[in-house]
Design a protein around this motif. Structure first.
Motif, short mmCIF file in Angstrom:
data_model
loop_
_atom_site.label_atom_id
_atom_site.label_comp_id
_atom_site.label_asym_id
_atom_site.label_seq_id
_atom_site.Cartn_x
_atom_site.Cartn_y
_atom_site.Cartn_z
N VAL A 85 1.02 -1.12 -0.02
CA VAL A 85 -0.24 -0.01 0.20
C VAL A 85 0.81 1.15 0.03
O VAL A 85 1.79 1.27 0.80
CB VAL A 85 -0.92 0.02 1.34
CG1 VAL A 85 -1.68 1.25 1.24
CG2 VAL A 85 -1.87 -1.10 1.15
N GLU A 90 -1.48 -1.43 -3.74
CA GLU A 90 -2.66 -0.73 -3.96
C GLU A 90 -2.44 0.75 -3.47
O GLU A 90 -2.10 1.09 -2.41
CB GLU A 90 -3.48 -1.37 -2.71
CG GLU A 90 -5.07 -0.61 -2.53
CD GLU A 90 -5.96 -1.18 -3.69
OE1 GLU A 90 -5.46 -2.13 -4.48
OE2 GLU A 90 -7.29 -1.02 -3.56
N VAL A 109 -3.40 4.51 -2.91
CA VAL A 109 -4.45 4.94 -2.12
C VAL A 109 -4.45 6.56 -2.20
O VAL A 109 -3.48 6.98 -1.56
CB VAL A 109 -4.79 4.78 -0.79
CG1 VAL A 109 -6.12 5.29 -0.20
CG2 VAL A 109 -4.72 3.31 -0.55
N VAL A 135 -5.36 9.55 -1.17
CA VAL A 135 -6.39 10.24 -0.26
C VAL A 135 -6.54 11.46 -0.26
O VAL A 135 -6.05 12.13 -1.28
CB VAL A 135 -5.62 10.31 1.14
CG1 VAL A 135 -5.40 8.59 1.68
CG2 VAL A 135 -4.01 10.54 0.76
N GLU A 136 -7.49 11.94 0.44
CA GLU A 136 -8.01 13.27 0.22
C GLU A 136 -7.29 14.27 1.34
O GLU A 136 -7.66 15.67 1.11
CB GLU A 136 -9.64 13.55 0.67
CG GLU A 136 -10.08 13.69 2.01
CD GLU A 136 -9.80 12.46 2.93
OE1 GLU A 136 -9.37 11.23 2.28
OE2 GLU A 136 -9.62 12.64 4.15
N SER A 193 -5.63 11.94 6.58
CA SER A 193 -6.18 10.65 6.13
C SER A 193 -5.16 9.70 5.53
O SER A 193 -5.03 8.49 5.65
CB SER A 193 -7.14 10.79 5.06
OG SER A 193 -8.58 11.53 5.50
N ALA A 241 -4.70 6.12 6.89
CA ALA A 241 -4.73 5.02 6.04
C ALA A 241 -3.52 4.15 6.14
O ALA A 241 -3.71 2.99 6.31
CB ALA A 241 -5.25 5.46 4.77
N SER A 274 -3.34 0.30 7.32
CA SER A 274 -2.87 -0.54 6.39
C SER A 274 -1.68 -1.25 6.88
O SER A 274 -1.57 -2.65 6.83
CB SER A 274 -2.32 0.28 5.20
OG SER A 274 -1.23 -0.46 4.53
#
Ligand SMILES: Cc1ncc(C[n+]2csc(CCOP(=O)(O)OP(=O)(O)O)c2C)c(N)n1
Ligand code: SF4
Ligand SMILES: [Mg+2]
Lengths: 396, 314
Positions: A29, A57, A59, A61-62, A66, A70, A74
């Protein structure tokens, strides 16, 4: 003993070298959020994802809060987990930094060292990372693109080592190191992957047969003890970093030291510094040595855990020492590096006179003249004609 | 859906002995939601709040399933990381391809409507395959009953006080369920612990949805609402029966209301039994009460209208 492995000579920026390390580690991740001058790391990695060079993966994020949230989910789940940030982004995820360490999660994060607002400024200093100093993260400082790569490789192995299990921040100076093209050596993929291995999580959340509760509430009866355990873990990571750093040094042929002590053996005057500015200091020290002045530079590569013994060994015998700090300690006297050096010397019963300088804040130019001034000051400091109080180097 | 007897045979994932107050709606919510997962493996998270601090007091945990707490604002972001790890590890072959795990993130209304809204919105937009459940008790209960954006208009809270010039909370409640519907994720629902069959049904749909799902659950707090601990379910039911908390879902864009038996009751039947509204029944506040009824009617009409506008095509 590991054999020297085959490497490729590349021309790359520090950020490109971090991306290469991430690619070779093939994380499960990666969480990504843009901020200058970090962004090209995650952009480069996005290409690796798009080209199927990694199984990650990714990700997107915003926010950085976060992002680290995350990463924590993870890493607790059992995944090899990386991210990267800088400045306001690091500040924005501050709440999450001690949580990552307190939960003993081996997250690796690259930080492009950049000034903190206000005023907003995108250039190099260390006020972002020093704000995260006391969070339980291990902190590595790279001098150049090569070391940004080497430190990231060592960081991944260290974080995930069964005896460490701590997050590591591997930092490189904004623009100076993140964006300048340099000559660097890149390990061949096979040897890099073999060195990195795979993460073996100890208590993965995804082990549904053996459910765990992570991130619990701990009261007066246990919080203090858990903090002591974390302190001990950070301290105990030192020999592991050494072992892994040495292994990488053998494989790559590039030395690993907690403190890169240039000319310190016989030096009368030593500058202590972190990161890219060491180059200027060394250049000036070389010029001075041509004139017969015994100048040295002690560059700290691992800031947490702090290498007290190594630093004292480097400074021992000097007549005066200057510490250059690239982040403020408003209302206090010495900056974060200055304080550590003072602690190191005091506890070792060394009485070498010490002076602290603020330099290069917000990308303020770092010049040879400044280094010259510092070495001149050190002669005066040794003679007792000036004192050790803090000064702003090159301030208009 | 399973019947009551079958549901009672399902694994109990939240053990008793936790430290939530007697009659707390949060644990009822968690147990009903997790029944919707059947006997699948579920990993849970919770935002900081009453649920989290009361169920994981080190070194004890009430969760008989993997559980993670991170902080207040980030139950959704944390779970998005867990779910990402599951995908990444599966792709790497480190988790068997046939291993199925469900992901369920919980948060209170403070952790969902307010501080965690961005984290939730981001996780839903990214499409993580997880169920997010807000146990909505309409205030920051864990820190002592402060108002949140879920606190009803007119309600007393310790930061929306009742005094000579102010009668409780001055603003209307945020309609979070509609905000989540605007994310156009596969499944969004509003439910109540009082209507267990409806809630378990919705949870089951949410868990079986491929992609993100969100459920906002009415979960009263006896302490903050100033009601007795054996009135939790009854008051939650009155929230539904008065139309304060209509039960509906948006399943792949189709809006549907769960019918409630009988005529809609006046809002005062929900307000009157609760100490947090007692000032509204003092002389001088008749107009405010009328306004609250009007706002309730408006909201109910809006949900009804959406359910007829976006009904399943016949
Ligand atoms: C960043 C941050 N701000 C504030 C708090 C303090 N805090 C902890 S729980 C909580 C309220 C939680 O309210 P809600 O989400 O509604 O859950 P409830 O307690 O009602 O179950 C607050 C304000 C915190 N832990 N972290
Ligand atoms: S204060 Fe309210 S929400 Fe918190 S445990 Fe008690 S009843 Fe539950
Ligand atoms: Mg609440």
């Amino acid at each position: 003993m590991a054999e020297r492995a085959e490497q490729k000579i590349v021309s790359a920026t520090g950020n490109m070298m971090v991306t290469e390390a991430f690619r070779q580690a093939d994380p499960d991740v990666v969480c990504a959020y843009p901020i200058t001058p970090q962004t090209t790391i995650v952009e480069g990695f996005a290409k690796c994802v798009a080209n199927g060079q990694v199984h990650t993966e990714f990700v997107t994020v915003e926010s950085e809060h976060s992002s680290m949230s995350a990463c924590i989910g993870s890493a607790q789940a059992g995944a090899r987990t990386f991210t990267a940030t800088s400045s306001q982004g690091l500040a924005y995820m501050y709440e999450e930094l001690p949580i990552a360490a307190g939960m003993r999660l081996p997250i690796v994060m690259a930080n492009a060292n950049r000034a903190i607002s206000a005023p907003i400024n995108i250039h190099c200093d260390h006020s972002d990372v020093m704000g995260a100093r006391d969070t339980g993260w291990l902190l590595f400082f790279a001098e150049d693109a090569q070391e940004a790569y080497d430190n990231t490789m060592i960081a991944i192995r260290t974080a995930e080592d069964k005896d460490v299990q701590l997050p590591v921040m591997t930092t490189l100076d904004g623009f100076i190191t993140t964006h300048a093209m340099e000559r660097a050596e890149l390990m061949n993929d096979e040897a890099a992957k073999e060195f990195l291995g795979e993460r073996t999580p100890l208590f993965p959340l995804l082990d549904t047969e053996n459910p765990i509760a992570a991130g619990m509430f701990a009261d007066q009866d246990s919080y203090f003890e858990l903090h002591k355990a974390l302190r001990d873990a950070v301290t105990a990571s030192k020999p592991v970093i050494k072992r892994i750093g040495d292994e990488w040094a053998e494989l790559s042929g590039r030395p690993f030291d907690f403190v890169d002590a240039w000319g310190c053996d016989d030096a009368d005057y030593i500058i202590v510094v972190l990161g890219s500015a060491a180059g200027n200091a060394r250049h000036q020290a070389r010029l001075l040595r041509e004139k017969g002045v015994k100048a040295g530079v002690a560059r700290i590569r691992v800031f947490r855990p702090f290498p007290y013994e190594e630093l004292v060994a480097a400074l021992h015998g000097a007549k005066a020492v200057a510490v250059l700090d690239r982040s403020e300690n408003f209302g206090g006297e010495y900056g974060p590096v200055g304080l550590e050096v003072a602690t190191a010397l005091y506890n070792a019963k060394e009485t070498i006179p010490l002076k602290n300088y603020m330099f290069g804040l917000g990308g303020h130019d770092v010049t040879l003249e400044q280094m010259e001034q510092v070495y001149e000051d050190l002669e005066k400091l040794a003679a007792g004609t000036i004192d050790g109080s803090i000064e702003y180097l090159g301030n208009r | 859906m399973a019947n009551l007897k079958e549901l009672s045979a399902l694994p109990e994932r939240l053990a008793g002995g936790h430290r939530l107050c007697g009659g707390c709606g949060a644990s009822i919510c968690v147990r009903q939601v997790l029944m919707g997962a059947g006997d699948a493996d579920v990993v849970c998270s919770s935002a900081t709040g009453c649920l989290e601090v009361s169920t994981t007091v080190y070194p004890y945990s009430s969760w008989k399933t993997p559980f993670i707490h991170n902080a207040f604002a980030n139950s959704a972001a944390t779970m998005s990381g867990v779910e990402a790890a599951y995908n990444g590890l599966k792709r790497a072959g480190k988790i068997p391809a046939d291993k199925e795990i469900k992901f369920c993130a919980f948060g209170g209304d403070g952790g969902t409507y307010d501080i965690g809204l961005q984290s939730l919105s981001g996780a839903m937009e990214r499409g993580h395959n997880m169920v997010y459940v807000c146990y909505d008790n309409g205030a920051y209960m864990n820190t002592g009953i402060q108002r949140s954006s879920a606190t009803p208009h007119g309600a007393w809270a310790t930061t929306s006080e009742v005094g000579s010039v102010q009668q409780g909370k001055q603003q209307r409640r945020k309609d979070l369920t509609s905000i989540m519907a605007a994310h156009h994720i596969p499944y969004v629902a509003q439910a109540s612990i009082s209507n267990w069959r409806d809630l378990v049904n919705k949870a089951e749909k949410a868990f079986n949805t491929d992609g993100p799902a969100f459920i906002d659950v009415m979960a009263p707090c006896p302490r903050g609402w100033r009601i007795k601990s054996d009135e939790t379910v009854e008051i939650a039911r009155l929230a539904v029966e008065t139309g304060f908390w209509p039960l509906f879902e948006i399943d792949h864009g189709v809006w549907k209301m769960t019918p409630v038996r009988g005529e809609r009751k006046p809002l005062t039947e929900f307000l009157k039994p609760q100490g947090r509204f007692k000032h509204l029944f003092k002389p001088g506040n008749e107009q405010l009460l009328e306004q609250l009824q009007q706002e309730c009617d408006e909201y109910y009409a809006y949900v009804e209208r959406m359910c007829s506008l976006y009904a399943e095509e016949k």
